[in-house]
Design a protein around this motif. Structure first.
Motif, PDB file in Angstrom:
ATOM      1  N   ALA A  29       0.826  -1.206   0.000  1.00  0.00           N
ATOM      2  CA  ALA A  29       0.000   0.000   0.000  1.00  0.00           C
ATOM      3  C   ALA A  29       0.862   1.259   0.000  1.00  0.00           C
ATOM      4  O   ALA A  29       0.497   2.282  -0.591  1.00  0.00           O
ATOM      5  N   THR A  30       2.007   1.190   0.649  1.00  0.00           N
ATOM      6  CA  THR A  30       2.904   2.348   0.732  1.00  0.00           C
ATOM      7  C   THR A  30       3.613   2.611  -0.588  1.00  0.00           C
ATOM      8  O   THR A  30       3.688   3.758  -1.052  1.00  0.00           O
ATOM      9  N   TYR A  31       4.121   1.568  -1.198  1.00  0.00           N
ATOM     10  CA  TYR A  31       4.975   1.740  -2.374  1.00  0.00           C
ATOM     11  C   TYR A  31       4.373   1.218  -3.681  1.00  0.00           C
ATOM     12  O   TYR A  31       4.959   1.409  -4.749  1.00  0.00           O
ATOM     13  N   GLY A  32       3.259   0.514  -3.583  1.00  0.00           N
ATOM     14  CA  GLY A  32       2.581   0.063  -4.795  1.00  0.00           C
ATOM     15  C   GLY A  32       3.141  -1.189  -5.431  1.00  0.00           C
ATOM     16  O   GLY A  32       2.648  -1.643  -6.462  1.00  0.00           O
ATOM     17  N   ARG A  33       4.156  -1.778  -4.815  1.00  0.00           N
ATOM     18  CA  ARG A  33       4.783  -2.964  -5.394  1.00  0.00           C
ATOM     19  C   ARG A  33       5.685  -3.628  -4.362  1.00  0.00           C
ATOM     20  O   ARG A  33       5.979  -3.067  -3.308  1.00  0.00           O
ATOM     21  N   LEU A  34       6.142  -4.834  -4.684  1.00  0.00           N
ATOM     22  CA  LEU A  34       7.147  -5.524  -3.881  1.00  0.00           C
ATOM     23  C   LEU A  34       7.984  -6.359  -4.832  1.00  0.00           C
ATOM     24  O   LEU A  34       7.460  -7.182  -5.580  1.00  0.00           O
ATOM     25  N   ASP A  35       9.289  -6.140  -4.826  1.00  0.00           N
ATOM     26  CA  ASP A  35      10.194  -6.810  -5.749  1.00  0.00           C
ATOM     27  C   ASP A  35      11.180  -7.752  -5.068  1.00  0.00           C
ATOM     28  O   ASP A  35      11.626  -8.717  -5.681  1.00  0.00           O
ATOM     29  N   ILE A  36      11.531  -7.446  -3.827  1.00  0.00           N
ATOM     30  CA  ILE A  36      12.564  -8.204  -3.117  1.00  0.00           C
ATOM     31  C   ILE A  36      12.074  -8.516  -1.710  1.00  0.00           C
ATOM     32  O   ILE A  36      11.626  -7.626  -0.984  1.00  0.00           O
ATOM     33  N   LEU A  37      12.154  -9.775  -1.337  1.00  0.00           N
ATOM     34  CA  LEU A  37      11.816 -10.208   0.015  1.00  0.00           C
ATOM     35  C   LEU A  37      13.049 -10.840   0.644  1.00  0.00           C
ATOM     36  O   LEU A  37      13.623 -11.784   0.094  1.00  0.00           O
ATOM     37  N   VAL A  38      13.464 -10.311   1.795  1.00  0.00           N
ATOM     38  CA  VAL A  38      14.605 -10.859   2.525  1.00  0.00           C
ATOM     39  C   VAL A  38      14.118 -11.350   3.882  1.00  0.00           C
ATOM     40  O   VAL A  38      13.745 -10.561   4.749  1.00  0.00           O
ATOM     41  N   ASN A  39      14.113 -12.660   4.062  1.00  0.00           N
ATOM     42  CA  ASN A  39      13.713 -13.261   5.334  1.00  0.00           C
ATOM     43  C   ASN A  39      14.958 -13.474   6.183  1.00  0.00           C
ATOM     44  O   ASN A  39      15.662 -14.480   6.054  1.00  0.00           O
ATOM     45  N   ASN A  40      15.204 -12.496   7.047  1.00  0.00           N
ATOM     46  CA  ASN A  40      16.445 -12.485   7.823  1.00  0.00           C
ATOM     47  C   ASN A  40      16.213 -12.693   9.320  1.00  0.00           C
ATOM     48  O   ASN A  40      17.091 -13.209  10.004  1.00  0.00           O
ATOM     49  N   ALA A  41      15.057 -12.305   9.835  1.00  0.00           N
ATOM     50  CA  ALA A  41      14.819 -12.360  11.282  1.00  0.00           C
ATOM     51  C   ALA A  41      14.958 -13.786  11.802  1.00  0.00           C
ATOM     52  O   ALA A  41      14.592 -14.756  11.131  1.00  0.00           O
ATOM     53  N   VAL A  42      15.479 -13.903  13.016  1.00  0.00           N
ATOM     54  CA  VAL A  42      15.700 -15.228  13.580  1.00  0.00           C
ATOM     55  C   VAL A  42      15.638 -15.156  15.100  1.00  0.00           C
ATOM     56  O   VAL A  42      15.976 -14.141  15.709  1.00  0.00           O
ATOM     57  N   THR A  43      15.180 -16.224  15.690  1.00  0.00           N
ATOM     58  CA  THR A  43      15.361 -16.439  17.126  1.00  0.00           C
ATOM     59  C   THR A  43      15.610 -17.926  17.297  1.00  0.00           C
ATOM     60  O   THR A  43      15.041 -18.741  16.564  1.00  0.00           O
ATOM     61  N   GLY A  52      11.102 -10.838  -9.557  1.00  0.00           N
ATOM     62  CA  GLY A  52      11.066 -10.951  -8.106  1.00  0.00           C
ATOM     63  C   GLY A  52      12.248 -11.725  -7.555  1.00  0.00           C
ATOM     64  O   GLY A  52      12.745 -12.656  -8.190  1.00  0.00           O
ATOM     65  N   ASN A  53      12.680 -11.340  -6.382  1.00  0.00           N
ATOM     66  CA  ASN A  53      13.789 -12.020  -5.717  1.00  0.00           C
ATOM     67  C   ASN A  53      13.437 -12.315  -4.265  1.00  0.00           C
ATOM     68  O   ASN A  53      12.959 -11.431  -3.548  1.00  0.00           O
ATOM     69  N   ILE A  54      13.682 -13.541  -3.873  1.00  0.00           N
ATOM     70  CA  ILE A  54      13.566 -13.934  -2.469  1.00  0.00           C
ATOM     71  C   ILE A  54      14.952 -14.351  -1.992  1.00  0.00           C
ATOM     72  O   ILE A  54      15.612 -15.187  -2.622  1.00  0.00           O
ATOM     73  N   ILE A  55      15.385 -13.752  -0.899  1.00  0.00           N
ATOM     74  CA  ILE A  55      16.652 -14.114  -0.267  1.00  0.00           C
ATOM     75  C   ILE A  55      16.338 -14.605   1.139  1.00  0.00           C
ATOM     76  O   ILE A  55      15.843 -13.846   1.980  1.00  0.00           O
ATOM     77  N   ASN A  56      16.592 -15.867   1.393  1.00  0.00           N
ATOM     78  CA  ASN A  56      16.394 -16.429   2.713  1.00  0.00           C
ATOM     79  C   ASN A  56      17.751 -16.704   3.365  1.00  0.00           C
ATOM     80  O   ASN A  56      18.742 -16.947   2.673  1.00  0.00           O
TER      81      ASN A  56
END
Length: 260
Positions: free
Chosen positions: A86-100, A142-146
């Protein structure tokens, strides 16, 4: 202020990065922002994410927003993706970095600890990929980086079994996404980074002898930098020069682990 966005093929793209308030997530945010990528810096502590956004604005003049979200709350992830789009109108890159995680012996690991690690790790990663997929398809690039860990490659994985299990599940999910979505224009890759993050510094203080011995096994004889080593590689991985790289697990660790 330094910004390569005028000549970068990534300029104008949008990235959502979890755990972006510090360490490797922050380093990735900086490297992408330097290339004109608009960044949604997501984390449990809003003030840390706001600090990342402030540094992006000061250093690169790139748009960025800070979003508070505990990704172990899987029900909150729908709203997270919706807010960024909603803020930027698109999503191109997802980085799943959070961890516990729990670094402990198997007998001393509670099922509650194990479950929480799985929620923040593979469960949240899967849900984030599912929610992001329609937007990444629309991007046509699209790019996903896990993120995974070399702890799963240790000869002696004593006390690292739970952490390794969580991260190996993410590697399996990444390979599945790469195979299912690669032909649709979404590339999915996994990195196994080694960098001087707050988490690594805590480990060095907690287990100094083990940490020192580990550092000696790095062929390049140094620990990586969150931005200059990890972030820059992720930016390359999201760039057209890496357009044929998909479904790979890549150690960014100065040669410490043998992925073979």
């Amino acid at each position: 202020m330094s910004n390569d966005s005028e000549t970068s093929p990534l300029a104008g793209k949008v990235a959502l990065i979890t755990g972006a308030g510090q360490g490797i997530g922050q380093g990735i945010a900086f490297s992408l922002a330097k290339r004109g990528v608009k960044v949604a810096a997501v984390g449990r502590t809003l003030s840390k994410c706001e600090n990342t956004v402030a540094q992006i604005s000061e250093r690169f003049g790139t748009e960025a927003i800070a979003v508070e979200c505990d990704i172990s709350d899987l029900a909150a992830l729908d709203g997270l993706i919706e807010r960024v789009v909603a803020t930027y109108g698109r999503l191109d890159i997802l980085v799943n970095n959070a961890v516990t995680t729990t670094i402990n012996s198997l007998m001393d690991t509670t099922l509650e600890d194990f479950e929480r690690g799985y929620k923040v790790g593979p469960m949240a990663t899967l849900r984030m990929m599912q929610l992001a997929q329609p937007h990444l398809l629309a991007s046509r690039d699209g790019n996903i980086i896990n993120l995974a860990t070399a702890a799963a490659k240790r000869w002696d994985s004593s006390t690292y079994g739970v952490y390794a299990a969580q991260k190996e599940a993410i590697r399996a999910l990444s390979r599945g996404a790469a195979c299912e979505w690669g032909g649709m224009g979404i590339r999915t890759n996994t990195i196994l980074p080694l960098a001087k993050s707050p988490a690594l510094e805590m480990w060095e203080q907690w287990r100094p002898e083990e940490a020192a011995a580990f550092a000696d096994t790095v062929p390049m004889k140094r620990i990586g930098h969150c931005e200059d080593d990890i972030g820059e590689f992720v930016a390359l991985l999201c760039s057209p020069e890496s357009r044929y790289v998909n479904g790979q697990s890549i150690a960014i660790d100065g040669g410490q682990v043998n992925m073979g």
